[in-house]
Scaffold this motif. Structure first.
Motif, mmCIF file in Angstrom:
data_model
loop_
_atom_site.group_PDB
_atom_site.id
_atom_site.type_symbol
_atom_site.label_atom_id
_atom_site.label_comp_id
_atom_site.label_asym_id
_atom_site.label_seq_id
_atom_site.Cartn_x
_atom_site.Cartn_y
_atom_site.Cartn_z
ATOM 1 N N LYS A 8 0.846 -1.187 0.000
ATOM 2 C CA LYS A 8 0.000 0.000 0.000
ATOM 3 C C LYS A 8 0.880 1.234 0.000
ATOM 4 O O LYS A 8 2.057 1.180 0.353
ATOM 5 C CB LYS A 8 -0.976 0.010 1.166
ATOM 6 C CG LYS A 8 -0.359 0.065 2.541
ATOM 7 C CD LYS A 8 -1.462 0.031 3.597
ATOM 8 C CE LYS A 8 -0.873 -0.115 4.979
ATOM 9 N NZ LYS A 8 -1.903 -0.180 6.006
ATOM 10 N N SER A 9 0.294 2.339 -0.376
ATOM 11 C CA SER A 9 1.018 3.595 -0.457
ATOM 12 C C SER A 9 1.488 4.051 0.923
ATOM 13 O O SER A 9 0.751 3.919 1.909
ATOM 14 C CB SER A 9 0.102 4.669 -1.055
ATOM 15 O OG SER A 9 0.645 5.947 -0.878
ATOM 16 N N ALA A 10 2.678 4.602 0.982
ATOM 17 C CA ALA A 10 3.188 5.149 2.236
ATOM 18 C C ALA A 10 2.286 6.279 2.733
ATOM 19 O O ALA A 10 2.155 6.497 3.932
ATOM 20 C CB ALA A 10 4.620 5.647 2.051
ATOM 21 N N VAL A 19 -6.000 1.243 0.397
ATOM 22 C CA VAL A 19 -6.171 0.110 -0.493
ATOM 23 C C VAL A 19 -4.808 -0.537 -0.653
ATOM 24 O O VAL A 19 -3.780 0.103 -0.477
ATOM 25 C CB VAL A 19 -6.747 0.504 -1.876
ATOM 26 C CG1 VAL A 19 -8.151 1.039 -1.745
ATOM 27 C CG2 VAL A 19 -5.856 1.486 -2.582
ATOM 28 N N GLU A 20 -4.816 -1.811 -0.953
ATOM 29 C CA GLU A 20 -3.582 -2.557 -1.174
ATOM 30 C C GLU A 20 -3.602 -3.106 -2.588
ATOM 31 O O GLU A 20 -4.668 -3.371 -3.148
ATOM 32 C CB GLU A 20 -3.459 -3.711 -0.177
ATOM 33 C CG GLU A 20 -3.378 -3.250 1.253
ATOM 34 C CD GLU A 20 -3.362 -4.411 2.232
ATOM 35 O OE1 GLU A 20 -2.548 -4.375 3.154
ATOM 36 O OE2 GLU A 20 -4.187 -5.344 2.081
ATOM 37 N N ASP A 32 -9.460 -3.580 -0.287
ATOM 38 C CA ASP A 32 -9.556 -2.671 0.854
ATOM 39 C C ASP A 32 -8.734 -3.272 1.985
ATOM 40 O O ASP A 32 -9.028 -4.382 2.444
ATOM 41 C CB ASP A 32 -11.025 -2.536 1.249
ATOM 42 C CG ASP A 32 -11.260 -1.582 2.411
ATOM 43 O OD1 ASP A 32 -10.297 -1.222 3.122
ATOM 44 O OD2 ASP A 32 -12.419 -1.214 2.615
ATOM 45 N N SER A 33 -7.743 -2.549 2.471
ATOM 46 C CA SER A 33 -6.868 -3.105 3.509
ATOM 47 C C SER A 33 -7.599 -3.335 4.826
ATOM 48 O O SER A 33 -7.167 -4.148 5.632
ATOM 49 C CB SER A 33 -5.661 -2.197 3.735
ATOM 50 O OG SER A 33 -6.074 -0.937 4.225
ATOM 51 N N LYS A 34 -8.711 -2.643 5.056
ATOM 52 C CA LYS A 34 -9.479 -2.841 6.281
ATOM 53 C C LYS A 34 -10.332 -4.102 6.221
ATOM 54 O O LYS A 34 -10.855 -4.548 7.232
ATOM 55 C CB LYS A 34 -10.380 -1.624 6.548
ATOM 56 C CG LYS A 34 -9.593 -0.335 6.825
ATOM 57 C CD LYS A 34 -10.513 0.847 7.065
ATOM 58 C CE LYS A 34 -11.440 1.208 5.933
ATOM 59 N NZ LYS A 34 -10.877 1.502 4.647
#
Length: 64
Positions: A8-10, A19-20, A32-34
């Motif tokens: 994912k973005s820093a 988001v990943e 969605d990383s969550k």
């Protein structure tokens, strides 16, 4: 290219709006990383390239 781990973005590191992405079996996948068990969107490199080009040209700014 081989399959890769999710990244994912820093910029989204601690914002909770993340988001990943990863490359998997020739596709670029986004989730969605969550909700890592939720839906995964898959795009060809050409499709993602077209989207990135549009984003660089501000074609989606009206959605923000």
């Amino acid at each position: 290219m081989t399959n890769a781990d999710w990244i994912k973005s820093a910029k989204s590191a601690n914002s909770g709006e993340c988001v990943e992405m990863r490359r998997h079996d020739g596709a670029i996948q986004i989730r969605d990383s969550k909700n890592p068990e939720g839906a995964v969107l898959s795009f060809t490199p050409g499709e993602l390239d077209a989207w990135i080009d549009g984003a660089k040209k501000n074609e989606f700014d009206h959605l923000l």
